[in-house]
Design an enzyme around this catalytic site. Sequence first.
Site, PDB file in Angstrom:
ATOM      1  N   HIS A  49       0.996  -1.149  -0.068  1.00 40.57           N
ATOM      2  CA  HIS A  49      -0.040   0.217   0.073  1.00 40.57           C
ATOM      3  C   HIS A  49       0.977   1.289  -0.075  1.00 40.57           C
ATOM      4  O   HIS A  49       2.144   1.316   0.352  1.00 40.57           O
ATOM      5  CB  HIS A  49      -0.938   0.087   1.216  1.00 40.57           C
ATOM      6  CG  HIS A  49      -2.116  -1.201   1.366  1.00 40.57           C
ATOM      7  ND1 HIS A  49      -1.881  -2.062   2.091  1.00 40.57           N
ATOM      8  CD2 HIS A  49      -3.068  -1.507   0.299  1.00 40.57           C
ATOM      9  CE1 HIS A  49      -2.909  -2.921   1.938  1.00 40.57           C
ATOM     10  NE2 HIS A  49      -3.349  -2.473   0.782  1.00 40.57           N
ATOM     11  N   ASP A  52       2.478   1.856   3.433  1.00 42.29           N
ATOM     12  CA  ASP A  52       3.122   0.746   3.857  1.00 42.29           C
ATOM     13  C   ASP A  52       4.570   1.198   3.379  1.00 42.29           C
ATOM     14  O   ASP A  52       5.768   1.006   4.202  1.00 42.29           O
ATOM     15  CB  ASP A  52       2.928  -0.565   2.931  1.00 42.29           C
ATOM     16  CG  ASP A  52       1.860  -1.159   3.367  1.00 42.29           C
ATOM     17  OD1 ASP A  52       1.389  -1.242   4.602  1.00 42.29           O
ATOM     18  OD2 ASP A  52       1.336  -1.854   2.424  1.00 42.29           O
TER      19      ASP A  52
HETATM   20  C1  XLS Z   1      -8.451  -6.526   0.844  1.00 41.57           C
HETATM   21  C2  XLS Z   1      -7.665  -6.208  -0.223  1.00 41.57           C
HETATM   22  C3  XLS Z   1      -6.252  -5.619  -0.010  1.00 41.57           C
HETATM   23  C4  XLS Z   1      -5.628  -5.251  -1.540  1.00 41.57           C
HETATM   24  C5  XLS Z   1      -4.554  -4.333  -1.405  1.00 41.57           C
HETATM   25  O1  XLS Z   1      -9.365  -7.408   0.982  1.00 41.57           O
HETATM   26  O2  XLS Z   1      -7.079  -7.777  -0.419  1.00 41.57           O
HETATM   27  O3  XLS Z   1      -5.622  -6.210   0.852  1.00 41.57           O
HETATM   28  O4  XLS Z   1      -5.269  -6.680  -2.017  1.00 41.57           O
HETATM   29  O5  XLS Z   1      -5.279  -3.221  -1.273  1.00 41.57           O
END
Ligand code: XLS
Length: 343
Positions: A49, A52
Amino acid sequence: MAGEYRFSFGPWNIHEGGDPFGPTVRDTIAFGEKLKQYKALGFDGVQFHDDDAVPDMNDLSPDQMVKKAEDVRKMLEGEGLTAEFVAPRLWEDPRTIDGGYTSNDPECRQYARDRSRRAIDIAVALKTDLIVLWLAREGTYIREAKDSKVAVDRLVEAVDDMLEYNSDIKIAIEPKPNEPMDHAYIPTTGHAMALGYLTKDPSRVGVNIETAHAILAGLDPSDEMGFALAYDRLYTVHLNDQNGLKFDEDKSFGSVNLRRAFDQVRILDKYDYGKRGEFVGLDVKAMRTQKQAGATKHLSNSRTIFLKLLDLVRSLDEKQVEQLIAHRDYEELDLLIVSHMMK
Ligand code: XLS
Ligand code: MG
Protein backbone atom coordinates in the site's frame (compact mmCIF):
# COMPACT_ATOMS: atom_id res chain seq x y z
CA MET A 1 10.06 -25.77 -10.61
CA ALA A 2 9.91 -23.23 -7.80
CA GLY A 3 12.43 -21.17 -9.75
CA GLU A 4 9.93 -20.72 -12.56
CA TYR A 5 7.52 -18.80 -10.39
CA ARG A 6 8.23 -15.74 -8.30
CA PHE A 7 6.10 -15.20 -5.23
CA SER A 8 5.05 -12.01 -3.46
CA PHE A 9 3.06 -10.81 -0.46
CA GLY A 10 2.44 -7.51 1.34
CA PRO A 11 3.72 -6.45 4.76
CA TRP A 12 0.09 -6.51 5.99
CA ASN A 13 0.18 -10.30 5.56
CA ILE A 14 2.41 -10.50 8.64
CA HIS A 15 0.06 -8.97 11.17
CA GLU A 16 -0.81 -8.71 14.81
CA GLY A 17 -4.06 -10.68 14.75
CA GLY A 18 -6.48 -7.91 15.67
CA ASP A 19 -10.02 -8.31 14.29
CA PRO A 20 -13.24 -6.25 14.54
CA PHE A 21 -14.07 -8.07 17.80
CA GLY A 22 -10.81 -8.07 19.67
CA PRO A 23 -7.40 -6.51 20.07
CA THR A 24 -4.07 -7.54 18.62
CA VAL A 25 -2.54 -10.74 19.99
CA ARG A 26 0.96 -10.61 18.54
CA ASP A 27 3.78 -8.06 18.67
CA THR A 28 4.26 -5.62 15.83
CA ILE A 29 7.16 -6.54 13.60
CA ALA A 30 9.01 -3.55 12.16
CA PHE A 31 8.87 -3.13 8.39
CA GLY A 32 12.64 -3.67 8.05
CA GLU A 33 12.38 -6.91 10.03
CA LYS A 34 9.54 -8.10 7.80
CA LEU A 35 11.65 -7.45 4.72
CA LYS A 36 14.39 -9.64 6.14
CA GLN A 37 11.97 -12.57 6.28
CA TYR A 38 10.90 -12.53 2.62
CA LYS A 39 13.76 -14.52 1.11
CA ALA A 40 13.83 -17.04 3.95
CA LEU A 41 10.13 -17.71 3.34
CA GLY A 42 10.74 -18.20 -0.41
CA PHE A 43 9.49 -14.81 -1.66
CA ASP A 44 11.05 -12.27 -4.05
CA GLY A 45 8.36 -9.61 -4.42
CA VAL A 46 6.88 -7.06 -2.03
CA GLN A 47 3.37 -5.70 -2.50
CA PHE A 48 2.79 -2.25 -1.05
CA HIS A 49 0.00 0.00 0.00
CA ASP A 50 1.35 3.52 -0.58
CA ASP A 51 1.59 4.12 3.17
CA ASP A 52 3.29 0.77 3.81
CA ALA A 53 6.19 2.38 1.94
CA VAL A 54 5.80 5.92 3.33
CA PRO A 55 3.62 5.73 6.47
CA ASP A 56 3.30 9.51 7.02
CA MET A 57 2.90 10.35 3.32
CA ASN A 58 0.01 12.80 3.84
CA ASP A 59 2.18 14.99 6.07
CA LEU A 60 5.12 15.22 3.68
CA SER A 61 5.91 17.43 0.71
CA PRO A 62 6.07 15.58 -2.63
CA ASP A 63 9.89 15.70 -2.55
CA GLN A 64 10.12 14.43 1.02
CA MET A 65 7.72 11.61 0.20
CA VAL A 66 9.66 10.51 -2.87
CA LYS A 67 12.92 10.66 -0.92
CA LYS A 68 11.47 8.30 1.72
CA ALA A 69 10.19 5.95 -0.98
CA GLU A 70 13.67 5.91 -2.50
CA ASP A 71 15.08 4.91 0.88
CA VAL A 72 12.65 1.98 0.87
CA ARG A 73 13.80 1.03 -2.62
CA LYS A 74 17.36 0.88 -1.30
CA MET A 75 16.20 -1.36 1.55
CA LEU A 76 14.55 -3.64 -1.02
CA GLU A 77 17.69 -3.73 -3.13
CA GLY A 78 19.71 -4.55 -0.03
CA GLU A 79 17.52 -7.61 0.54
CA GLY A 80 17.47 -8.61 -3.14
CA LEU A 81 13.73 -7.90 -3.35
CA THR A 82 11.51 -6.27 -5.99
CA ALA A 83 8.47 -4.05 -5.47
CA GLU A 84 5.56 -5.72 -7.26
CA PHE A 85 2.89 -3.03 -6.97
CA VAL A 86 1.65 -0.04 -5.04
CA ALA A 87 -2.01 0.32 -4.00
CA PRO A 88 -3.40 3.65 -2.79
CA ARG A 89 -5.01 3.07 0.60
CA LEU A 90 -8.30 4.87 0.17
CA TRP A 91 -10.27 3.43 3.05
CA GLU A 92 -8.78 4.69 6.32
CA ASP A 93 -8.60 8.48 6.04
CA PRO A 94 -11.67 10.42 7.33
CA ARG A 95 -11.99 11.87 3.82
CA THR A 96 -12.73 8.38 2.46
CA ILE A 97 -15.55 7.53 4.87
CA ASP A 98 -18.09 7.72 2.03
CA GLY A 99 -15.70 6.21 -0.53
CA GLY A 100 -12.80 7.68 -2.47
CA TYR A 101 -13.49 8.25 -6.15
CA THR A 102 -17.27 7.81 -5.68
CA SER A 103 -17.69 9.91 -2.55
CA ASN A 104 -20.63 12.30 -2.72
CA ASP A 105 -18.35 15.11 -1.46
CA PRO A 106 -16.31 16.75 -4.25
CA GLU A 107 -13.48 17.68 -1.86
CA CYS A 108 -13.19 14.07 -0.74
CA ARG A 109 -13.15 12.88 -4.37
CA GLN A 110 -10.35 15.34 -5.04
CA TYR A 111 -8.43 13.95 -2.06
CA ALA A 112 -8.76 10.41 -3.48
CA ARG A 113 -7.45 11.51 -6.86
CA ASP A 114 -4.54 13.45 -5.36
CA ARG A 115 -3.68 10.52 -3.13
CA SER A 116 -3.72 8.17 -6.14
CA ARG A 117 -1.26 10.43 -7.97
CA ARG A 118 0.98 10.32 -4.91
CA ALA A 119 0.75 6.52 -4.88
CA ILE A 120 1.99 6.59 -8.47
CA ASP A 121 4.94 8.80 -7.44
CA ILE A 122 5.79 6.20 -4.78
CA ALA A 123 5.51 3.39 -7.36
CA VAL A 124 7.94 5.21 -9.65
CA ALA A 125 10.41 5.64 -6.77
CA LEU A 126 10.07 1.92 -5.97
CA LYS A 127 10.61 1.08 -9.65
CA THR A 128 7.33 -0.66 -10.31
CA ASP A 129 4.80 0.23 -13.01
CA LEU A 130 1.88 -1.65 -11.44
CA ILE A 131 -0.85 0.08 -9.43
CA VAL A 132 -3.48 -2.06 -7.70
CA LEU A 133 -6.88 -0.55 -6.99
CA TRP A 134 -8.85 -2.38 -4.35
CA LEU A 135 -11.98 -0.21 -4.47
CA ALA A 136 -12.81 -0.80 -0.82
CA ARG A 137 -15.44 1.85 -0.14
CA GLU A 138 -16.58 2.47 -3.71
CA GLY A 139 -20.09 1.29 -3.01
CA THR A 140 -22.94 1.84 -0.59
CA TYR A 141 -24.49 0.60 2.64
CA ILE A 142 -27.90 1.52 1.27
CA ARG A 143 -28.49 1.55 -2.45
CA GLU A 144 -30.12 4.99 -2.53
CA ALA A 145 -27.04 6.70 -1.04
CA LYS A 146 -25.28 7.07 -4.41
CA ASP A 147 -26.18 7.02 -8.08
CA SER A 148 -24.65 3.87 -9.58
CA LYS A 149 -24.39 5.38 -13.09
CA VAL A 150 -22.62 8.46 -11.76
CA ALA A 151 -20.41 6.23 -9.61
CA VAL A 152 -19.14 4.38 -12.68
CA ASP A 153 -18.56 7.70 -14.49
CA ARG A 154 -16.49 8.86 -11.53
CA LEU A 155 -14.49 5.65 -11.37
CA VAL A 156 -13.66 6.03 -15.06
CA GLU A 157 -12.60 9.66 -14.54
CA ALA A 158 -10.36 8.63 -11.64
CA VAL A 159 -8.70 5.83 -13.62
CA ASP A 160 -8.27 8.18 -16.60
CA ASP A 161 -6.63 10.72 -14.34
CA MET A 162 -4.09 8.11 -13.21
CA LEU A 163 -3.44 6.87 -16.76
CA GLU A 164 -2.85 10.44 -17.92
CA TYR A 165 -0.68 11.32 -14.95
CA ASN A 166 1.80 8.60 -15.87
CA SER A 167 1.90 7.02 -19.31
CA ASP A 168 3.90 3.96 -18.17
CA ILE A 169 1.76 2.63 -15.35
CA LYS A 170 -0.68 -0.26 -15.61
CA ILE A 171 -3.69 -0.48 -13.32
CA ALA A 172 -4.90 -3.76 -11.85
CA ILE A 173 -8.39 -3.42 -10.41
CA GLU A 174 -9.04 -5.89 -7.59
CA PRO A 175 -12.76 -6.66 -7.60
CA LYS A 176 -14.63 -7.64 -4.46
CA PRO A 177 -18.42 -7.82 -4.12
CA ASN A 178 -18.87 -6.68 -0.52
CA GLU A 179 -17.08 -5.90 2.76
CA PRO A 180 -16.65 -3.28 3.94
CA MET A 181 -19.57 -2.12 1.79
CA ASP A 182 -22.91 -3.88 1.40
CA HIS A 183 -22.89 -3.31 -2.37
CA ALA A 184 -19.60 -2.69 -4.21
CA TYR A 185 -19.71 -1.11 -7.67
CA ILE A 186 -16.97 -3.32 -9.14
CA PRO A 187 -17.79 -6.77 -7.73
CA THR A 188 -16.30 -9.11 -10.37
CA THR A 189 -13.60 -9.48 -13.00
CA GLY A 190 -16.14 -8.76 -15.73
CA HIS A 191 -17.07 -5.44 -14.12
CA ALA A 192 -13.40 -4.51 -13.74
CA MET A 193 -12.59 -5.36 -17.36
CA ALA A 194 -15.66 -3.51 -18.61
CA LEU A 195 -14.66 -0.46 -16.56
CA GLY A 196 -11.24 -0.64 -18.22
CA TYR A 197 -12.87 -0.43 -21.64
CA LEU A 198 -14.55 2.85 -20.69
CA THR A 199 -11.19 4.46 -19.93
CA LYS A 200 -8.86 6.29 -22.28
CA ASP A 201 -6.42 3.38 -22.50
CA PRO A 202 -7.99 -0.08 -21.97
CA SER A 203 -4.65 -1.66 -22.88
CA ARG A 204 -3.33 -0.54 -19.48
CA VAL A 205 -6.26 -1.54 -17.28
CA GLY A 206 -6.44 -5.13 -16.08
CA VAL A 207 -7.14 -7.04 -12.89
CA ASN A 208 -5.80 -8.50 -9.70
CA ILE A 209 -7.93 -11.57 -9.00
CA GLU A 210 -8.22 -12.60 -5.38
CA THR A 211 -9.47 -16.13 -4.76
CA ALA A 212 -11.61 -15.19 -1.77
CA HIS A 213 -13.19 -12.21 -3.52
CA ALA A 214 -14.31 -14.40 -6.44
CA ILE A 215 -15.77 -16.95 -4.05
CA LEU A 216 -17.61 -14.19 -2.16
CA ALA A 217 -19.16 -13.23 -5.51
CA GLY A 218 -20.33 -16.83 -5.92
CA LEU A 219 -17.89 -17.40 -8.78
CA ASP A 220 -15.13 -19.88 -9.50
CA PRO A 221 -11.71 -18.19 -9.13
CA SER A 222 -10.09 -20.18 -11.96
CA ASP A 223 -12.88 -19.16 -14.36
CA GLU A 224 -12.38 -15.55 -13.34
CA MET A 225 -8.69 -16.00 -14.15
CA GLY A 226 -9.53 -17.56 -17.51
CA PHE A 227 -11.70 -14.55 -18.33
CA ALA A 228 -8.87 -12.11 -17.61
CA LEU A 229 -6.34 -14.32 -19.43
CA ALA A 230 -8.57 -14.24 -22.52
CA TYR A 231 -8.22 -10.45 -22.45
CA ASP A 232 -4.50 -10.74 -21.62
CA ARG A 233 -5.07 -8.52 -18.61
CA LEU A 234 -4.27 -10.75 -15.63
CA TYR A 235 -1.63 -8.46 -14.16
CA THR A 236 -1.45 -10.18 -10.79
CA VAL A 237 -3.29 -12.56 -8.46
CA HIS A 238 -4.07 -12.68 -4.76
CA LEU A 239 -4.22 -16.37 -3.99
CA ASN A 240 -5.80 -17.45 -0.72
CA ASP A 241 -8.86 -19.49 0.31
CA GLN A 242 -12.32 -18.87 1.66
CA ASN A 243 -14.79 -21.12 3.48
CA GLY A 244 -18.10 -20.10 1.92
CA LEU A 245 -20.04 -16.87 2.09
CA LYS A 246 -18.88 -15.12 5.20
CA PHE A 247 -16.33 -12.44 6.09
CA ASP A 248 -13.19 -12.27 3.93
CA GLU A 249 -11.08 -14.95 5.59
CA ASP A 250 -7.78 -14.81 3.67
CA LYS A 251 -7.02 -18.43 4.55
CA SER A 252 -3.90 -20.19 3.31
CA PHE A 253 -4.06 -21.12 -0.37
CA GLY A 254 -5.73 -24.50 -0.91
CA SER A 255 -6.56 -24.95 2.76
CA VAL A 256 -10.34 -25.12 2.23
CA ASN A 257 -10.86 -26.56 -1.23
CA LEU A 258 -7.83 -28.25 -2.75
CA ARG A 259 -9.49 -29.00 -6.07
CA ARG A 260 -10.49 -25.36 -6.51
CA ALA A 261 -6.87 -24.40 -5.80
CA PHE A 262 -5.63 -27.06 -8.24
CA ASP A 263 -7.81 -25.52 -10.96
CA GLN A 264 -6.34 -22.08 -10.31
CA VAL A 265 -2.76 -23.37 -10.58
CA ARG A 266 -3.74 -25.35 -13.67
CA ILE A 267 -5.10 -22.40 -15.61
CA LEU A 268 -2.24 -20.12 -14.59
CA ASP A 269 0.36 -22.69 -15.63
CA LYS A 270 -1.46 -23.63 -18.83
CA TYR A 271 -1.41 -20.04 -20.09
CA ASP A 272 2.17 -19.23 -19.00
CA TYR A 273 1.25 -16.88 -16.21
CA GLY A 274 4.48 -15.46 -14.78
CA LYS A 275 6.50 -15.75 -17.97
CA ARG A 276 6.34 -11.98 -18.46
CA GLY A 277 7.34 -11.24 -14.91
CA GLU A 278 3.95 -11.54 -13.21
CA PHE A 279 4.23 -12.58 -9.57
CA VAL A 280 2.21 -15.26 -7.83
CA GLY A 281 0.85 -12.95 -5.15
CA LEU A 282 -0.61 -14.20 -1.91
CA ASP A 283 -3.07 -12.31 0.28
CA VAL A 284 -3.25 -14.57 3.32
CA LYS A 285 -3.64 -13.99 7.05
CA ALA A 286 -2.35 -16.03 9.95
CA MET A 287 -5.08 -17.31 12.25
CA ARG A 288 -5.58 -15.17 15.34
CA THR A 289 -4.73 -18.23 17.44
CA GLN A 290 -1.21 -18.47 16.01
CA LYS A 291 1.61 -17.69 18.42
CA GLN A 292 4.23 -15.10 17.58
CA ALA A 293 6.84 -17.64 16.55
CA GLY A 294 4.79 -19.37 13.85
CA ALA A 295 3.00 -16.32 12.50
CA THR A 296 4.58 -16.48 9.03
CA LYS A 297 3.81 -20.16 8.38
CA HIS A 298 0.66 -19.27 6.42
CA LEU A 299 2.91 -17.62 3.81
CA SER A 300 5.45 -20.40 3.36
CA ASN A 301 2.65 -22.98 3.60
CA SER A 302 0.64 -21.30 0.84
CA ARG A 303 3.70 -21.25 -1.38
CA THR A 304 4.40 -24.91 -0.62
CA ILE A 305 0.81 -25.84 -1.44
CA PHE A 306 1.04 -23.94 -4.74
CA LEU A 307 4.21 -25.82 -5.71
CA LYS A 308 2.78 -29.20 -4.70
CA LEU A 309 -0.30 -28.47 -6.78
CA LEU A 310 1.96 -27.43 -9.65
CA ASP A 311 3.53 -30.91 -9.55
CA LEU A 312 0.06 -32.43 -9.65
CA VAL A 313 -1.02 -30.16 -12.52
CA ARG A 314 2.01 -31.10 -14.57
CA SER A 315 1.70 -34.82 -13.90
CA LEU A 316 -1.99 -34.97 -14.88
CA ASP A 317 -2.51 -37.24 -17.88
CA GLU A 318 -3.77 -34.53 -20.25
CA LYS A 319 -4.18 -37.07 -23.10
CA GLN A 320 -6.63 -38.99 -20.99
CA VAL A 321 -8.38 -35.75 -20.08
CA GLU A 322 -8.76 -34.96 -23.79
CA GLN A 323 -10.09 -38.44 -24.56
CA LEU A 324 -12.66 -38.27 -21.79
CA ILE A 325 -13.75 -34.83 -23.00
CA ALA A 326 -14.03 -36.20 -26.56
CA HIS A 327 -16.29 -39.00 -25.28
CA ARG A 328 -18.22 -36.57 -23.09
CA ASP A 329 -17.48 -38.87 -20.18
CA TYR A 330 -17.35 -36.22 -17.51
CA GLU A 331 -18.16 -38.73 -14.73
CA GLU A 332 -14.91 -40.54 -15.51
CA LEU A 333 -13.10 -37.20 -15.82
CA ASP A 334 -14.37 -36.27 -12.37
CA LEU A 335 -12.96 -39.50 -10.96
CA LEU A 336 -9.67 -39.01 -12.82
CA ILE A 337 -9.16 -35.58 -11.27
CA VAL A 338 -10.14 -36.64 -7.76
CA SER A 339 -8.01 -39.82 -7.94
CA HIS A 340 -5.07 -37.82 -9.28
CA MET A 341 -5.36 -35.43 -6.37
CA MET A 342 -5.33 -38.37 -3.93
CA LYS A 343 -2.05 -39.76 -5.26
C1 XLS B 1 -8.46 -6.55 0.77
C2 XLS B 1 -7.52 -6.45 -0.29
C3 XLS B 1 -6.31 -5.58 -0.10
C4 XLS B 1 -5.71 -5.33 -1.44
C5 XLS B 1 -4.63 -4.34 -1.55
O1 XLS B 1 -9.35 -7.42 0.75
O2 XLS B 1 -7.15 -7.75 -0.63
O3 XLS B 1 -5.41 -6.19 0.74
O4 XLS B 1 -5.28 -6.53 -1.95
O5 XLS B 1 -5.11 -3.08 -1.40
MG1 MG C 1 -6.25 -8.73 -1.94
